[in-house]
Design an enzyme around this catalytic site. Structure first.
Site, PDB file in Angstrom:
ATOM      1  N   PHE A 237       0.839  -1.201   0.000  1.00  0.00           N
ATOM      2  CA  PHE A 237       0.000   0.000   0.000  1.00  0.00           C
ATOM      3  C   PHE A 237       0.877   1.255   0.000  1.00  0.00           C
ATOM      4  CE2 PHE A 237      -2.492   3.410   1.825  1.00  0.00           C
ATOM      5  CZ  PHE A 237      -3.751   3.240   1.249  1.00  0.00           C
ATOM      6  N   ASP A 238       1.873   1.266   0.884  1.00  0.00           N
ATOM      7  CA  ASP A 238       2.747   2.432   0.985  1.00  0.00           C
ATOM      8  C   ASP A 238       3.518   2.679  -0.305  1.00  0.00           C
ATOM      9  OD1 ASP A 238       1.878   2.938   3.486  1.00  0.00           O
ATOM     10  OD2 ASP A 238       3.570   1.976   4.515  1.00  0.00           O
TER      11      ASP A 238
ATOM     12  N   LEU B  23     -29.257  15.406  22.000  1.00  0.00           N
ATOM     13  CA  LEU B  23     -30.264  14.403  22.362  1.00  0.00           C
ATOM     14  C   LEU B  23     -30.702  14.602  23.802  1.00  0.00           C
ATOM     15  CD1 LEU B  23     -28.599  11.170  20.955  1.00  0.00           C
ATOM     16  CD2 LEU B  23     -30.746  12.147  20.174  1.00  0.00           C
TER      17      LEU B  23
ATOM     18  N   GLU C 215     -28.805   2.043  18.986  1.00  0.00           N
ATOM     19  CA  GLU C 215     -27.423   2.216  18.527  1.00  0.00           C
ATOM     20  C   GLU C 215     -26.522   2.509  19.714  1.00  0.00           C
ATOM     21  OE1 GLU C 215     -27.221   5.454  15.721  1.00  0.00           O
ATOM     22  OE2 GLU C 215     -28.971   4.680  14.677  1.00  0.00           O
TER      23      GLU C 215
ATOM     24  N   LYS D 230     -23.923   4.898  21.670  1.00  0.00           N
ATOM     25  CA  LYS D 230     -23.686   6.345  21.739  1.00  0.00           C
ATOM     26  C   LYS D 230     -22.174   6.555  21.854  1.00  0.00           C
ATOM     27  CE  LYS D 230     -25.344  10.564  23.844  1.00  0.00           C
ATOM     28  NZ  LYS D 230     -24.069  11.247  24.071  1.00  0.00           N
TER      29      LYS D 230
ATOM     30  N   ASP E  79     -18.625   8.187  22.152  1.00  0.00           N
ATOM     31  CA  ASP E  79     -18.207   9.305  22.984  1.00  0.00           C
ATOM     32  C   ASP E  79     -17.043  10.032  22.318  1.00  0.00           C
ATOM     33  OD1 ASP E  79     -18.329  10.963  25.104  1.00  0.00           O
ATOM     34  OD2 ASP E  79     -17.297   9.645  26.498  1.00  0.00           O
TER      35      ASP E  79
ATOM     36  N   ARG F  34     -20.021  20.585  15.342  1.00  0.00           N
ATOM     37  CA  ARG F  34     -21.358  20.942  15.792  1.00  0.00           C
ATOM     38  C   ARG F  34     -21.434  22.422  16.174  1.00  0.00           C
ATOM     39  NH1 ARG F  34     -25.906  20.096  19.422  1.00  0.00           N
ATOM     40  NH2 ARG F  34     -24.936  20.674  21.359  1.00  0.00           N
TER      41      ARG F  34
ATOM     42  N   GLU G 180     -19.834  10.584  14.505  1.00  0.00           N
ATOM     43  CA  GLU G 180     -19.027  10.895  15.678  1.00  0.00           C
ATOM     44  C   GLU G 180     -17.578  10.500  15.404  1.00  0.00           C
ATOM     45  OE1 GLU G 180     -20.866  12.209  18.095  1.00  0.00           O
ATOM     46  OE2 GLU G 180     -19.724  12.075  19.950  1.00  0.00           O
TER      47      GLU G 180
ATOM     48  N   TYR H 291     -23.870   8.110  11.765  1.00  0.00           N
ATOM     49  CA  TYR H 291     -25.123   7.628  12.360  1.00  0.00           C
ATOM     50  C   TYR H 291     -26.405   8.317  11.906  1.00  0.00           C
ATOM     51  CZ  TYR H 291     -23.941  11.446  15.550  1.00  0.00           C
ATOM     52  OH  TYR H 291     -23.588  12.646  16.074  1.00  0.00           O
TER      53      TYR H 291
ATOM     54  N   LYS I  37     -27.955   6.806  29.191  1.00  0.00           N
ATOM     55  CA  LYS I  37     -26.532   6.860  29.536  1.00  0.00           C
ATOM     56  C   LYS I  37     -26.179   5.881  30.635  1.00  0.00           C
ATOM     57  CE  LYS I  37     -25.242  11.482  28.474  1.00  0.00           C
ATOM     58  NZ  LYS I  37     -23.964  12.175  28.468  1.00  0.00           N
TER      59      LYS I  37
ATOM     60  N   CYS J  82      15.355  12.146  43.940  1.00  0.00           N
ATOM     61  CA  CYS J  82      15.039  11.177  42.894  1.00  0.00           C
ATOM     62  C   CYS J  82      15.034   9.763  43.483  1.00  0.00           C
ATOM     63  CB  CYS J  82      16.075  11.274  41.769  1.00  0.00           C
ATOM     64  SG  CYS J  82      15.856   9.994  40.519  1.00  0.00           S
TER      65      CYS J  82
ATOM     66  N   CYS K  39      18.275   7.882  41.935  1.00  0.00           N
ATOM     67  CA  CYS K  39      19.681   8.280  42.093  1.00  0.00           C
ATOM     68  C   CYS K  39      19.900   9.292  43.209  1.00  0.00           C
ATOM     69  CB  CYS K  39      20.237   8.804  40.763  1.00  0.00           C
ATOM     70  SG  CYS K  39      19.556  10.421  40.324  1.00  0.00           S
TER      71      CYS K  39
ATOM     72  N   CYS L 119      14.217  15.061  37.545  1.00  0.00           N
ATOM     73  CA  CYS L 119      15.532  14.741  38.104  1.00  0.00           C
ATOM     74  C   CYS L 119      16.561  15.312  37.131  1.00  0.00           C
ATOM     75  CB  CYS L 119      15.710  13.229  38.221  1.00  0.00           C
ATOM     76  SG  CYS L 119      17.427  12.773  38.538  1.00  0.00           S
TER      77      CYS L 119
ATOM     78  N   CYS M  37      21.580   9.249  36.069  1.00  0.00           N
ATOM     79  CA  CYS M  37      20.373   8.609  36.608  1.00  0.00           C
ATOM     80  C   CYS M  37      20.014   7.402  35.730  1.00  0.00           C
ATOM     81  CB  CYS M  37      19.239   9.639  36.647  1.00  0.00           C
ATOM     82  SG  CYS M  37      17.705   8.991  37.318  1.00  0.00           S
TER      83      CYS M  37
HETATM   84  S1  IVH Z   1     -28.194  11.013  16.746  1.00  0.00           S
HETATM   85  C1  IVH Z   1     -30.949  14.284  15.829  1.00  0.00           C
HETATM   86  N1  IVH Z   1     -26.774   8.851  17.192  1.00  0.00           N
HETATM   87  O1  IVH Z   1     -24.567  12.352  21.021  1.00  0.00           O
HETATM   88  C2  IVH Z   1     -30.159  13.181  16.343  1.00  0.00           C
HETATM   89  N2  IVH Z   1     -26.052  10.891  18.168  1.00  0.00           N
HETATM   90  O2  IVH Z   1     -26.433  14.864  22.372  1.00  0.00           O
HETATM   91  C3  IVH Z   1     -28.828  13.612  16.688  1.00  0.00           C
HETATM   92  N3  IVH Z   1     -23.953  10.710  19.438  1.00  0.00           N
HETATM   93  O3  IVH Z   1     -23.401  15.281  20.024  1.00  0.00           O
HETATM   94  C4  IVH Z   1     -27.893  12.672  17.168  1.00  0.00           C
HETATM   95  N4  IVH Z   1     -23.632   8.554  19.113  1.00  0.00           N
HETATM   96  O4  IVH Z   1     -22.771  13.534  18.366  1.00  0.00           O
HETATM   97  C5  IVH Z   1     -26.898  10.170  17.431  1.00  0.00           C
HETATM   98  N5  IVH Z   1     -25.586   6.859  17.495  1.00  0.00           N
HETATM   99  C6  IVH Z   1     -25.717   8.165  17.697  1.00  0.00           C
HETATM  100  C7  IVH Z   1     -24.776   8.895  18.487  1.00  0.00           C
HETATM  101  C8  IVH Z   1     -24.978  10.266  18.692  1.00  0.00           C
HETATM  102  C9  IVH Z   1     -23.150   9.657  19.677  1.00  0.00           C
HETATM  103  C10 IVH Z   1     -23.707  12.086  19.971  1.00  0.00           C
HETATM  104  C11 IVH Z   1     -23.956  13.197  18.999  1.00  0.00           C
HETATM  105  C12 IVH Z   1     -24.427  14.371  19.825  1.00  0.00           C
HETATM  106  C13 IVH Z   1     -24.772  13.736  21.118  1.00  0.00           C
HETATM  107  C14 IVH Z   1     -26.222  13.972  21.405  1.00  0.00           C
END
Ligand code: IVH
Length: 443
Positions: free
Chosen positions: A37-38, A84, A113, A115, A117, A136, A172, A224, A315, A409, A412, A427, A433
């Site tokens: 690939f490289d 959300l 789905e 969520k 982070d 956002r 995300e 998503y 959550k 330290c 040493c 140190c 050391c």
């Molecule tokens: S849907 C209108 N799906 O969670 C629907 N959001 O407060 C909008 N996030 O900052 C979001 N995983 O970036 C959706 N599977 C998922 C998500 C997701 C993470 C984040 C999103 C947003 C926050 C919602």
């Protein structure tokens, strides 16, 4: 080589690299070696250097970055980027589902789905080419971080199949845990303060000016939600599967990252499954998102000022345990930087047994008001190494002596120094050391 030959070769190499990139980063099923690939990438780069006018805006060479953004331009979102509503309680989730069941008498289903982070991103495509990637921001306008997003290899620069002329896709961007831990190890070695967690590191990385640095960071992206004026699918789930056909990395149903649910029991099944399984994921999630599947129903329910009425997130509470801090020991890095380490009474946390936790530096110890022998709260967030978040003062034994940070330290016996404005003690005995000497040789 003539210009015509170069043009043909550039087109062929680009298409080939695109295919392999997709196989590797989206499908996780490469068919050529990294070396091959490289080689092909280098070949393309050299052709582009010879004939800069032939370089495609969607060239796979964009993945390595190089573009510098001095000021990120503000872009108004075509569709507002909502957040959300969230809940930590199953009762509230039941109420949410009951409310939807009441307002829509037609048959309807939900989609569950993960969520992710990280940092939300809105990416627009025109005629199959990535056009713009925007953060956002405040929900109505965000920053144009296109150059940085182009370096994330799971985000396609060109699409294939039967994609619409113009649309936006939301997702995300997050940092992989293993890469995050490596990044912090390297920082500690350099005597730099480690990053606090993968989420902030991901969003911080996206706002860096040098896209070549971004390219080197372990960022990934799941998409998503698809937005367009005239949807090509009737349901959210189907639109995700379509986006997958166009080349996007969407949550794979094969790994139970996304699943349709007919009722509350199936939703709870998904929640309970990921409550424990999430600790095995290579990235962080902080909950589950539940969406109404049908677009027409989504539209009928509409939104409040901040969030849609057809979706909610459940959550997970971040896991925390209390255990005894048996002692604090100190590590000396290659650059002489001292890192304090908490040695804990072994305790079960988020699927593993924890014996040690990071304390970062003297300031943090002081902030926590820590004493050896205290009971402390230990939390496993995104970090692979858990952290001490607080002292459990209800269990404090008042006979414990106040904490004293070392002055010499541990390796040493040289007197430690701490420069004005620096977080770490050092140190200064570079030449004598032992861990500094061996560290330098290894490096
Ligand atoms: S849907 C209108 N799906 O969670 C629907 N959001 O407060 C909008 N996030 O900052 C979001 N995983 O970036 C959706 N599977 C998922 C998500 C997701 C993470 C984040 C999103 C947003 C926050 C919602």
């Amino acid at each position: 080589m003539t210009k015509e030959q170069a043009q043909k070769e550039i087109a062929e190499l680009s298409a080939e690299l695109q295919k392999h990139n997709h196989l590797y980063y989206v499908q996780d099923a490469p068919i050529i070696s990294d070396f091959d690939f490289d080689q092909k990438l280098k070949q393309l780069q050299s052709l582009e250097n010879q004939f800069p006018e032939l370089k495609l805006t969607t060239s796979p060479t964009q993945r390595v970055g190089g573009e510098i953004t001095k000021n990120f331009e503000t872009v108004v979102h075509k569709y507002p980027m909502l957040s959300l509503a969230n809940t930590y309680s199953k009762e509230e989730l039941e109420e949410f589902i009951a409310r939807i069941n009441k307002t829509s008498d037609e048959a309807h289903e939900f989609v569950c789905e993960l969520k992710y982070d990280g940092a939300a991103i809105g990416i627009s495509y025109k005629n199959g080419k990535l056009e713009k990637a925007v953060t956002r921001g405040d929900g109505s306008k965000g920053d144009d971080i296109t150059a940085n997003v182009r370096t994330i290899k799971s985000v396609p620069l060109v699409l294939h199949g039967n994609y619409p002329e113009e649309f936006e896709i939301r997702g995300e961007i997050f940092m992989l845990l293993e890469g995050f831990a490596k990044l912090n190890e390297a920082r500690l070695e350099e005597g730099l303060e480690p990053f606090a967690n993968p989420r902030n590191t991901a969003s911080g990385t996206l706002k860096m000016q040098d896209s070549a640095v971004v390219a080197g960071r372990p960022l990934d992206c799941y998409l998503y939600y698809v937005l367009m004026d005239k949807p090509m699918a009737a349901t959210h789930y189907d639109s995700m599967m379509q986006a997958r056909e166009w080349g996007f990395k969407v949550p794979p149903p094969e790994q139970n990252f996304i699943r349709k649910a007919q009722n509350i029991d199936e939703i709870f099944e998904f929640i309970n499954y990921w409550e424990t399984e999430r600790h095995k994921l290579p990235f962080e999630i902080d909950g589950i998102v539940i969406k109404l599947n049908n677009f027409a129903l989504q539209q009928r329910l509409g939104m409040t000022a901040k969030s849609p009425r057809w979706a909610i997130s459940y959550k997970y509470k971040s896991e925390e345990v209390s255990t005894r801090l048996n002692s604090v020991t100190y590590q000396v890095g290659r650059t002489g930087a001292i890192t304090p380490v908490a040695n804990l009474e072994p305790v079960q946390l988020a699927g593993t047994i924890v014996k040690r936790a990071s304390l970062h530096n003297a300031d943090q110890i002081e902030k926590l008001g820590l004493r050896e022998g205290d009971y402390v709260m230990v939390e496993k967030g995104g970090e692979i190494i858990p952290k001490v978040t607080a002292v459990d003062f209800t269990k404090r034994d008042e006979n414990l002596p106040p904490f004293e940070y070392i002055k010499l330290c541990p390796e040493c016996d040289t007197e430690l120094v701490r420069q004005e404005g620096e977080a770490n003690h050092f140190c200064p005995n570079e030449a004598g050391c032992p861990p500094q000497v061996t560290g330098r040789i290894q490096h």
